[in-house]
Design a protein around this motif. Structure first.
Motif, PDB file in Angstrom:
ATOM      1  N   ILE A 159       0.864  -1.175   0.000  1.00  0.00           N
ATOM      2  CA  ILE A 159       0.000   0.000   0.000  1.00  0.00           C
ATOM      3  C   ILE A 159       0.904   1.229   0.000  1.00  0.00           C
ATOM      4  CG2 ILE A 159      -1.587   1.383   1.386  1.00  0.00           C
ATOM      5  CD1 ILE A 159      -2.974  -1.156   2.227  1.00  0.00           C
ATOM      6  N   ASN A 160       0.706   2.117  -0.968  1.00  0.00           N
ATOM      7  CA  ASN A 160       1.477   3.351  -1.056  1.00  0.00           C
ATOM      8  C   ASN A 160       0.712   4.480  -0.380  1.00  0.00           C
ATOM      9  OD1 ASN A 160       3.407   2.013  -2.528  1.00  0.00           O
ATOM     10  ND2 ASN A 160       2.763   2.824  -4.509  1.00  0.00           N
ATOM     11  N   THR A 161       1.325   5.102   0.615  1.00  0.00           N
ATOM     12  CA  THR A 161       0.676   6.171   1.375  1.00  0.00           C
ATOM     13  C   THR A 161       1.541   7.422   1.333  1.00  0.00           C
ATOM     14  OG1 THR A 161      -0.343   4.554   2.864  1.00  0.00           O
ATOM     15  CG2 THR A 161      -0.248   6.836   3.629  1.00  0.00           C
ATOM     16  N   VAL A 162       1.113   8.410   0.566  1.00  0.00           N
ATOM     17  CA  VAL A 162       1.824   9.686   0.511  1.00  0.00           C
ATOM     18  C   VAL A 162       1.376  10.526   1.712  1.00  0.00           C
ATOM     19  CG1 VAL A 162       2.234  11.788  -0.821  1.00  0.00           C
ATOM     20  CG2 VAL A 162       1.953   9.592  -1.999  1.00  0.00           C
ATOM     21  N   VAL A 163       2.325  10.930   2.524  1.00  0.00           N
ATOM     22  CA  VAL A 163       1.999  11.670   3.747  1.00  0.00           C
ATOM     23  C   VAL A 163       1.966  13.164   3.441  1.00  0.00           C
ATOM     24  CG1 VAL A 163       2.624  12.099   6.143  1.00  0.00           C
ATOM     25  CG2 VAL A 163       3.103   9.863   5.110  1.00  0.00           C
ATOM     26  N   VAL A 164       0.809  13.793   3.686  1.00  0.00           N
ATOM     27  CA  VAL A 164       0.604  15.212   3.404  1.00  0.00           C
ATOM     28  C   VAL A 164       0.163  15.912   4.689  1.00  0.00           C
ATOM     29  CG1 VAL A 164      -0.637  16.899   1.992  1.00  0.00           C
ATOM     30  CG2 VAL A 164      -0.083  14.642   1.040  1.00  0.00           C
ATOM     31  N   ARG A 165       0.903  16.945   5.064  1.00  0.00           N
ATOM     32  CA  ARG A 165       0.596  17.661   6.297  1.00  0.00           C
ATOM     33  C   ARG A 165      -0.829  18.223   6.277  1.00  0.00           C
ATOM     34  NH1 ARG A 165       4.020  19.386   9.871  1.00  0.00           N
ATOM     35  NH2 ARG A 165       5.775  19.341   8.402  1.00  0.00           N
ATOM     36  N   GLY A 166      -1.545  18.009   7.370  1.00  0.00           N
ATOM     37  CA  GLY A 166      -2.888  18.538   7.494  1.00  0.00           C
ATOM     38  C   GLY A 166      -3.956  17.705   6.812  1.00  0.00           C
ATOM     39  N   GLU A 167      -3.545  16.653   6.114  1.00  0.00           N
ATOM     40  CA  GLU A 167      -4.500  15.788   5.435  1.00  0.00           C
ATOM     41  C   GLU A 167      -4.551  14.409   6.085  1.00  0.00           C
ATOM     42  OE1 GLU A 167      -6.548  16.747   3.271  1.00  0.00           O
ATOM     43  OE2 GLU A 167      -5.724  18.569   2.391  1.00  0.00           O
ATOM     44  N   ASN A 168      -3.395  13.738   6.150  1.00  0.00           N
ATOM     45  CA  ASN A 168      -3.397  12.364   6.664  1.00  0.00           C
ATOM     46  C   ASN A 168      -2.235  12.054   7.594  1.00  0.00           C
ATOM     47  OD1 ASN A 168      -1.342  12.428   4.782  1.00  0.00           O
ATOM     48  ND2 ASN A 168      -1.858  10.467   3.844  1.00  0.00           N
ATOM     49  N   ASP A 169      -1.444  13.075   7.961  1.00  0.00           N
ATOM     50  CA  ASP A 169      -0.267  12.810   8.793  1.00  0.00           C
ATOM     51  C   ASP A 169      -0.632  12.326  10.193  1.00  0.00           C
ATOM     52  OD1 ASP A 169      -1.221  15.505   8.877  1.00  0.00           O
ATOM     53  OD2 ASP A 169       0.525  16.093  10.043  1.00  0.00           O
ATOM     54  N   GLN A 170      -1.873  12.522  10.614  1.00  0.00           N
ATOM     55  CA  GLN A 170      -2.310  12.050  11.925  1.00  0.00           C
ATOM     56  C   GLN A 170      -2.714  10.569  11.899  1.00  0.00           C
ATOM     57  OE1 GLN A 170      -4.066  13.875   9.888  1.00  0.00           O
ATOM     58  NE2 GLN A 170      -6.099  12.947   9.740  1.00  0.00           N
ATOM     59  N   GLU A 171      -2.673   9.944  10.725  1.00  0.00           N
ATOM     60  CA  GLU A 171      -3.106   8.549  10.592  1.00  0.00           C
ATOM     61  C   GLU A 171      -1.948   7.553  10.499  1.00  0.00           C
ATOM     62  OE1 GLU A 171      -6.589   7.576   8.122  1.00  0.00           O
ATOM     63  OE2 GLU A 171      -6.485   9.664   7.423  1.00  0.00           O
ATOM     64  N   ILE A 172      -0.750   8.006  10.753  1.00  0.00           N
ATOM     65  CA  ILE A 172       0.412   7.119  10.593  1.00  0.00           C
ATOM     66  C   ILE A 172       0.271   5.846  11.412  1.00  0.00           C
ATOM     67  CG2 ILE A 172       2.877   6.894  11.143  1.00  0.00           C
ATOM     68  CD1 ILE A 172       3.189   9.804  10.157  1.00  0.00           C
ATOM     69  N   MET A 173      -0.118   5.965  12.660  1.00  0.00           N
ATOM     70  CA  MET A 173      -0.239   4.774  13.508  1.00  0.00           C
ATOM     71  C   MET A 173      -1.396   3.882  13.063  1.00  0.00           C
ATOM     72  SD  MET A 173       2.320   4.691  15.362  1.00  0.00           S
ATOM     73  CE  MET A 173       1.783   3.128  16.042  1.00  0.00           C
ATOM     74  N   ASP A 174      -2.420   4.467  12.461  1.00  0.00           N
ATOM     75  CA  ASP A 174      -3.518   3.649  11.933  1.00  0.00           C
ATOM     76  C   ASP A 174      -3.000   2.699  10.844  1.00  0.00           C
ATOM     77  OD1 ASP A 174      -5.323   4.949  13.588  1.00  0.00           O
ATOM     78  OD2 ASP A 174      -5.853   6.439  12.074  1.00  0.00           O
ATOM     79  N   PHE A 175      -2.126   3.220   9.990  1.00  0.00           N
ATOM     80  CA  PHE A 175      -1.570   2.382   8.924  1.00  0.00           C
ATOM     81  C   PHE A 175      -0.611   1.338   9.487  1.00  0.00           C
ATOM     82  CE2 PHE A 175      -3.137   5.707   6.098  1.00  0.00           C
ATOM     83  CZ  PHE A 175      -3.549   4.958   5.006  1.00  0.00           C
ATOM     84  N   ILE A 176       0.198   1.724  10.453  1.00  0.00           N
ATOM     85  CA  ILE A 176       1.116   0.750  11.054  1.00  0.00           C
ATOM     86  C   ILE A 176       0.336  -0.358  11.746  1.00  0.00           C
ATOM     87  CG2 ILE A 176       2.803   0.437  12.914  1.00  0.00           C
ATOM     88  CD1 ILE A 176       4.069   3.052  12.063  1.00  0.00           C
ATOM     89  N   ASN A 177      -0.712  -0.003  12.451  1.00  0.00           N
ATOM     90  CA  ASN A 177      -1.527  -1.015  13.129  1.00  0.00           C
ATOM     91  C   ASN A 177      -2.291  -1.893  12.134  1.00  0.00           C
ATOM     92  OD1 ASN A 177      -0.780  -0.347  15.772  1.00  0.00           O
ATOM     93  ND2 ASN A 177      -2.292   1.313  15.867  1.00  0.00           N
TER      94      ASN A 177
END
Length: 332
Positions: A159-177
């Motif tokens: 799964i490719n996840t481009v991290v964008v400030r203010g959009e999805n950077d708060q979901e990092i742990m959701d993806f790791i989990n």
């Protein structure tokens, strides 16, 4: 079989081949809000041209091919293209990058045609954020596509996840989990300044260096992991988790030193480097192997040592000659 090398003696054995510039989404980091004028059909390489091109590259030592877009699943002949490439003895690995929206219907056929690996773009688990980042997409279709791919037992699913400030950077742990119960490699990718205004990109760019801190704060132990394929990610696995995660950081940590790839756009241009503007039209040479080889080697002789996308400092002035293409027109 011959072998390709660039000016810095990097061995090139990996082809990233765009087969369409069309896409059914307009992701914020890939395409402008107003969309793009897609190439006319005659500008896109035909199935026969694609297969002959791969045959030529196989004679030059390429063993791995990734099919990209735009959205490659929009081509009705995708499975046939994969099947025909599978018949080329030198090609040992075929993969594809997709937004996953049509994968629910095509995963089985792609696997039967000979596709080995899949990269699926997914930047958020939040339906509203997904709709915003893709400008109208329905996350339900992607999740159904991932589930379909898992059922087909591809060699590896990423799964490719481009991290964008203010959009999805708060979901990092959701993806790791997410990797706890899914045998999937989630790859966090730094937002790259391709087809973007530099000032806008600087505000939205997030370095990936803090992901390890997030893991430690959550009490998760991770260790390095080696995965098959030629991706630039540094991969890790949480103890006890089925899947893994990777970091692709072209801005904060340049990965060009080991670059082993060459790109072909859907309209038949060689791009030796993702970022720079230089590209050479190879389409007229597809049926002339000697001329084909010359154009490829010329492109590789001009391949830079580094892309210089802001180097290690996101405030640094960007080179004045980046590519004119948006990401969807290159193939990533």
């Amino acid at each position: 079989m011959e072998q390709l090398y660039d000016h810095f003696q990097r061995k090139i054995d990996y082809l990233r081949l765009s087969i369409t510039d069309r896409c059914n989404l307009r992701c914020v980091y890939c395409m402008p809000a107003a969309g793009l004028d897609f190439f006319s059909q005659d500008k896109i390489m035909s199935q026969d041209e694609i297969v002959r091109l791969v045959q030529n590259f196989a004679r030059l030592g390429v063993t791995k091919v990734r099919l990209t877009g735009g959205e490659p699943l929009l081509r009705r002949d995708l499975a046939t293209i994969i099947y025909r490439i599978r018949q080329i003895p030198e090609i040992t690995d075929i993969s594809a990058t997709t937004n996953g929206t049509a994968l629910k219907y095509q995963a089985k056929g792609l696997k039967e045609a000979g596709l080995d690996r899949l990269n699926i773009s997914l930047d958020t688990f939040d339906p509203e954020v997904y709709k915003k980042m893709t400008r109208g997409g329905n996350i339900k279709h992607v999740l159904q596509g991932i589930a379909a791919a898992e059922r087909e037992n591809f060699k590896i699913i990423k799964i490719n996840t481009v991290v964008v400030r203010g959009e999805n950077d708060q979901e990092i742990m959701d993806f790791i989990n997410y990797t706890k119960d899914h045998k999937i490699n989630v790859r966090f990718i730094e937002y790259m300044p391709i087809g973007q205004e530099i000032s806008d990109w600087q505000q939205e760019y997030v370095p990936l260096t803090h992901i390890f801190d997030e893991c430690r704060r959550a009490g998760l132990k991770y260790s390095p992991l080696t995965l098959p394929g030629n991706g630039p990610a540094d991969n890790y696995q949480i103890a006890g988790y089925q899947g893994s995660f990777g970091l692709i950081h072209p801005i904060s940590e340049r990965f060009c030193k080991s670059c082993d790839r060459i790109r072909i756009t859907a309209d038949g241009y060689v791009k030796a480097c993702l970022y720079w503007n230089e590209e050479l039209n190879i389409r007229p040479m597809i049926n002339d192997f000697t001329a084909f080889k010359h154009v490829v080697q010329t492109a590789l002789d001009n391949k830079p040592l580094n892309h210089q996308m802001a180097m290690k400092n996101p405030q640094q002035i960007i080179s004045p000659a980046p590519t004119w293409r948006h990401m969807s027109q290159i193939g990533g």
